[in-house]
Design a protein around this motif. Structure first.
Motif, PDB file in Angstrom:
ATOM      1  N   UNK A  76      12.003   7.412   2.402  1.00 20.12           N
ATOM      2  CA  UNK A  76      11.359   5.765   1.354  1.00 20.12           C
ATOM      3  C   UNK A  76      11.764   5.766  -0.412  1.00 20.12           C
ATOM      4  N   UNK A  77      12.524   7.639  -0.796  1.00 19.68           N
ATOM      5  CA  UNK A  77      13.071   7.710  -1.881  1.00 19.68           C
ATOM      6  C   UNK A  77      14.436   7.195  -1.743  1.00 19.68           C
ATOM      7  N   UNK A 102       0.775  -1.327  -0.015  1.00 18.10           N
ATOM      8  CA  UNK A 102      -0.219  -0.153  -0.214  1.00 18.10           C
ATOM      9  C   UNK A 102       0.922   1.404   0.073  1.00 18.10           C
ATOM     10  N   UNK A 103       1.120   1.806  -0.961  1.00 19.53           N
ATOM     11  CA  UNK A 103       1.294   3.276  -1.075  1.00 19.53           C
ATOM     12  C   UNK A 103       0.691   4.410  -0.677  1.00 19.53           C
ATOM     13  N   UNK A 104       0.605   5.337   0.310  1.00 23.34           N
ATOM     14  CA  UNK A 104       0.673   6.111   0.686  1.00 23.34           C
ATOM     15  C   UNK A 104       1.052   7.556   0.388  1.00 23.34           C
TER      16      UNK A 104
END
Length: 117
Positions: free
Chosen positions: A22-23, A11-13
């Motif tokens: 994250x990146x 699940x990407x929020x």
């Protein structure tokens, strides 16, 4: 056997997509690994040649055959070690499986793009 199950949903929020950590984990670290692979291959090629010279084969064809085996083995482990780690070893919790699937996909993408520059 014969049953297909979903391993895990990722699940990407919105918060996750705007998170620089994250990146960094998903793009920068695999890219650095991809840039290090050619250097590692060069070092392992030198090690393979040194080991082959040390072993003193009788014929040139034996020498080349064993050199090919060493180079193939070293390159296989150096290039696909992380993919096997994420696919088989980094399992356990649902979160670990989800992260492993994303990282494995990112690693394969890096190996097919960045590692060949």
């Amino acid at each position: 056997i014969g049953h297909q199950q979903i391993v895990g949903d990722v699940e990407l929020s919105k918060e996750l997509l705007f998170d620089p950590t994250y990146w960094f984990i998903m793009a920068a670290l695999p890219s650095m690994l991809g840039l290090c692979i050619p250097i590692l291959n060069l070092i392992l090629m030198k090690v393979s040649i040194m080991l082959n010279d040390f072993e003193n084969y009788r014929t040139e064809s034996e020498y080349r055959t064993h050199l090919i085996i060493k180079v193939f083995s070293f390159r296989f482990v150096s290039q696909f070690g992380t993919v096997y780690y994420y696919a088989f070893i980094s399992t356990g919790t649902k979160q670990a499986i989800e992260n492993g699937v994303i990282r494995m996909g990112t690693s394969v993408m890096v190996y097919t793009t960045v590692a060949h520059w």
